[in-house]
Design a protein around this motif. Structure first.
Motif, PDB file in Angstrom:
ATOM      1  N   ILE A  69     -16.840  18.495  -6.923  1.00  0.00           N
ATOM      2  CA  ILE A  69     -15.707  18.206  -7.811  1.00  0.00           C
ATOM      3  C   ILE A  69     -14.893  19.497  -7.947  1.00  0.00           C
ATOM      4  N   GLU A  70     -13.690  19.489  -7.391  1.00  0.00           N
ATOM      5  CA  GLU A  70     -12.821  20.673  -7.489  1.00  0.00           C
ATOM      6  C   GLU A  70     -12.025  20.539  -8.789  1.00  0.00           C
ATOM      7  N   TYR A  71     -12.640  20.989  -9.851  1.00  0.00           N
ATOM      8  CA  TYR A  71     -12.183  20.659 -11.207  1.00  0.00           C
ATOM      9  C   TYR A  71     -10.783  21.180 -11.521  1.00  0.00           C
ATOM     10  N   SER A  72     -10.494  22.416 -11.153  1.00  0.00           N
ATOM     11  CA  SER A  72      -9.173  22.997 -11.465  1.00  0.00           C
ATOM     12  C   SER A  72      -8.862  24.129 -10.498  1.00  0.00           C
ATOM     13  N   ASN A  73      -7.575  24.232 -10.145  1.00  0.00           N
ATOM     14  CA  ASN A  73      -7.176  25.352  -9.268  1.00  0.00           C
ATOM     15  C   ASN A  73      -6.461  26.445 -10.063  1.00  0.00           C
ATOM     16  N   ILE A  74      -6.567  26.384 -11.382  1.00  0.00           N
ATOM     17  CA  ILE A  74      -5.967  27.447 -12.200  1.00  0.00           C
ATOM     18  C   ILE A  74      -6.917  28.641 -12.157  1.00  0.00           C
ATOM     19  N   CYS A  75      -6.396  29.803 -11.782  1.00  0.00           N
ATOM     20  CA  CYS A  75      -7.280  30.953 -11.601  1.00  0.00           C
ATOM     21  C   CYS A  75      -6.614  32.219 -12.123  1.00  0.00           C
ATOM     22  N   SER A  76      -7.405  33.046 -12.785  1.00  0.00           N
ATOM     23  CA  SER A  76      -6.858  34.296 -13.323  1.00  0.00           C
ATOM     24  C   SER A  76      -6.913  35.413 -12.276  1.00  0.00           C
ATOM     25  N   LYS A  77      -7.573  35.138 -11.175  1.00  0.00           N
ATOM     26  CA  LYS A  77      -7.756  36.197 -10.173  1.00  0.00           C
ATOM     27  C   LYS A  77      -6.750  36.091  -9.034  1.00  0.00           C
ATOM     28  N   ASN A  78      -6.769  37.108  -8.191  1.00  0.00           N
ATOM     29  CA  ASN A  78      -5.717  37.213  -7.196  1.00  0.00           C
ATOM     30  C   ASN A  78      -6.284  37.689  -5.855  1.00  0.00           C
TER      31      ASN A  78
ATOM     32  N   ASN B 170       0.089  33.134  -6.034  1.00  0.00           N
ATOM     33  CA  ASN B 170       0.754  32.183  -5.130  1.00  0.00           C
ATOM     34  C   ASN B 170       1.578  31.174  -5.944  1.00  0.00           C
ATOM     35  N   GLN B 171       2.889  31.368  -5.916  1.00  0.00           N
ATOM     36  CA  GLN B 171       3.780  30.529  -6.730  1.00  0.00           C
ATOM     37  C   GLN B 171       3.981  29.136  -6.122  1.00  0.00           C
ATOM     38  N   HIS B 172       3.532  28.933  -4.895  1.00  0.00           N
ATOM     39  CA  HIS B 172       3.787  27.634  -4.245  1.00  0.00           C
ATOM     40  C   HIS B 172       2.748  26.574  -4.612  1.00  0.00           C
TER      41      HIS B 172
ATOM     42  N   GLU C 193      -0.054  31.860   2.937  1.00  0.00           N
ATOM     43  CA  GLU C 193       0.536  32.314   1.666  1.00  0.00           C
ATOM     44  C   GLU C 193      -0.347  33.348   0.977  1.00  0.00           C
ATOM     45  N   THR C 194      -0.995  34.183   1.777  1.00  0.00           N
ATOM     46  CA  THR C 194      -1.846  35.229   1.189  1.00  0.00           C
ATOM     47  C   THR C 194      -1.530  36.585   1.831  1.00  0.00           C
ATOM     48  N   PRO C 195      -1.757  37.662   1.103  1.00  0.00           N
ATOM     49  CA  PRO C 195      -1.499  38.993   1.669  1.00  0.00           C
ATOM     50  C   PRO C 195      -2.350  39.304   2.896  1.00  0.00           C
ATOM     51  N   LEU C 196      -3.567  38.755   2.960  1.00  0.00           N
ATOM     52  CA  LEU C 196      -4.440  39.086   4.093  1.00  0.00           C
ATOM     53  C   LEU C 196      -3.923  38.509   5.421  1.00  0.00           C
ATOM     54  N   TYR C 197      -3.026  37.552   5.300  1.00  0.00           N
ATOM     55  CA  TYR C 197      -2.484  36.890   6.495  1.00  0.00           C
ATOM     56  C   TYR C 197      -1.780  37.879   7.423  1.00  0.00           C
ATOM     57  N   GLN C 198      -1.279  38.964   6.857  1.00  0.00           N
ATOM     58  CA  GLN C 198      -0.562  39.938   7.700  1.00  0.00           C
ATOM     59  C   GLN C 198      -1.476  40.548   8.773  1.00  0.00           C
ATOM     60  N   TYR C 199      -2.790  40.412   8.582  1.00  0.00           N
ATOM     61  CA  TYR C 199      -3.729  40.987   9.561  1.00  0.00           C
ATOM     62  C   TYR C 199      -4.265  39.936  10.537  1.00  0.00           C
ATOM     63  N   LYS C 200      -3.582  38.789  10.612  1.00  0.00           N
ATOM     64  CA  LYS C 200      -4.136  37.688  11.426  1.00  0.00           C
ATOM     65  C   LYS C 200      -4.317  38.075  12.895  1.00  0.00           C
ATOM     66  N   ASP C 201      -3.523  39.032  13.361  1.00  0.00           N
ATOM     67  CA  ASP C 201      -3.660  39.427  14.768  1.00  0.00           C
ATOM     68  C   ASP C 201      -4.957  40.207  15.031  1.00  0.00           C
TER      69      ASP C 201
ATOM     70  N   ASP D 199      -3.985  20.454  -3.319  1.00  0.00           N
ATOM     71  CA  ASP D 199      -3.711  21.616  -4.178  1.00  0.00           C
ATOM     72  C   ASP D 199      -4.918  22.545  -4.299  1.00  0.00           C
ATOM     73  N   TYR D 200      -6.033  22.166  -3.677  1.00  0.00           N
ATOM     74  CA  TYR D 200      -7.214  23.045  -3.748  1.00  0.00           C
ATOM     75  C   TYR D 200      -7.538  23.522  -2.333  1.00  0.00           C
ATOM     76  N   GLN D 201      -6.648  24.312  -1.809  1.00  0.00           N
ATOM     77  CA  GLN D 201      -6.879  24.818  -0.447  1.00  0.00           C
ATOM     78  C   GLN D 201      -7.004  26.333  -0.488  1.00  0.00           C
TER      79      GLN D 201
END
Ligand code: SF4
Length: 356
Positions: free
Chosen positions: A51-60, A70-72, A236-244, A309-311
């Motif tokens: 059960i993915e109860y909520s995607n509200i998170c205080s962490k980043n 992530n504003q999207h 939509e994450t900062p780590l994506y810049q290192y995908k290569d 919304d829970y990805q």
């Protein structure tokens, strides 16, 4: 290879050899892990209704799609009725365990809400459903309150046991501190939870040596359950810049299977999840993980309207499949792998020792 597989206690060099073995040797590794699984925990797969109860998170966290920055993302929290609809489904269908997962929040109303849900689940199903929580780092008081309210297990992935790599995956803002994560895991164990952890495999900057150390960390800390899988990037994450810098998907997937198999060799009677991330990189990923030593699967019971919304990562499978469709599909695949499903059984980790 045979020598290593026969060793009663694997050392660092052995683990490295197994993680780096070639395709021919890898088959032997998986076959041995499957044998050990059969001998120590049986050819049984336990379902945990997720059960993915909520995607509200205080962490980043820099790798996570639902990070607070992530504003999207459309934020949600399931209603009580929706939670109990999922619980009813689990109960009716013989899933004797649930996992309630959520973004990390510490506010009083969230902590109380989780407690209230736990108490209600305990009452409604007369203690016949085991509950795993996965709600991040919390105070000892909150952990205790949830334990007393009806949770038995807690999953908190360390993500990597390497403090330097951990610091590259998280913002340096005082809210994402490696030492505090380890302490939280220690607290969970001390309180008497069946505590689970895990890592991501194939992260940018990660080395095989670090993954070997992750396995040693698991053994040293003596956890009874694990959930680990390949790192999958999210645009939509900062780590994506290192995908290569990433290994190919196939390499990450294969390495994840090897991690499962080596862990089964090292800790024979623990519970190991075949994670959804495995299935994301290979349509038969969870079944392959079962054949390599895993014994737990978490079918998603979250209402369809929330799944997108829970990805935490991209490409998550089963976004449009009702719980029933997932169940039927999983049942046949698990049977094909020569396992049965432990319907009606809690499937507690045999490695779990209650604190005395
Ligand atoms: S990984 Fe967990 S704690 Fe970190 S941002 Fe994502 S949901 Fe929040």
């Amino acid at each position: 290879m045979e020598n290593i597989l026969d060793k009663p206690l694997l050392g660092k060099e052995d683990i490295l050899s197994l993680l780096m073995c070639d395709e021919r040797e890898q088959k032997k590794l998986f076959a041995r892990a499957a044998e050990i699984k059969e001998k120590y925990v049986g050819n049984i797969v336990y379902f945990r209704g997720l059960i993915e109860y909520s995607n509200i998170c205080s962490k980043n966290c820099l790798y996570c799609g639902v990070r607070s920055g992530n504003q999207h993302v459309k934020r949600y929290q399931m209603t009580d009725d929706e939670v109990f609809e999922a619980c009813d489904y689990a109960f009716r269908n013989g899933f004797a365990s649930l996992v309630i997962q959520s973004g990390e929040r510490h506010d009083v109303s969230f902590v109380r809400k989780i407690s209230d849900l736990l108490k209600e689940i305990k009452d409604r199903y007369q203690g016949r459903l085991r509950i795993t929580l996965s709600c991040g780092e919390q105070t000892e008081d909150s952990y205790r309150q949830w334990l007393e309210s009806g949770a038995q297990r807690y999953l908190l992935r360390i993500e990597t046991s390497n403090p330097l790599l951990y610091s590259r995956l998280h913002p340096d803002d005082g809210n994402h501190v490696f030492r505090e994560r380890v302490e939280a895991l220690d607290t969970l164990k001390k309180l008497g939870y069946q505590a689970g952890t895990g890592v991501m495999i194939g992260l940018p900057f990660q080395t095989i040596d670090q993954l070997a150390n992750d396995l040693l960390f698991f053994r040293e800390k003596d956890f009874p359950m694990f959930g680990m899988g390949p790192y999958i990037e999210h645009a939509e994450t900062p780590l994506y810049q290192y995908k290569d810098l990433l290994w190919t998907e196939k390499e990450r997937f294969t390495l994840s299977l090897k991690m499962v198999a080596v862990l089964r060799l090292m800790m024979k009677d623990v519970n190991i999840a075949a994670t959804t991330a495995m299935q994301t990189l290979d349509p038969l990923g969870r079944e392959k993980a079962i054949m390599a030593g895993a014994n737990v699967i978490m079918p998603n019971l979250t209402h369809l309207k929330y799944r997108r919304d829970y990805q935490l990562y991209e490409g998550k499978p089963c976004l449009d499949e009702e719980a029933d469709q997932c169940k039927v599909c999983l049942e046949s695949r698990i049977r094909l792998s020569g396992n049965r499903i432990g319907y009606g059984e809690w499937g507690d980790s045999l490695h779990y020792q209650k604190p005395t």
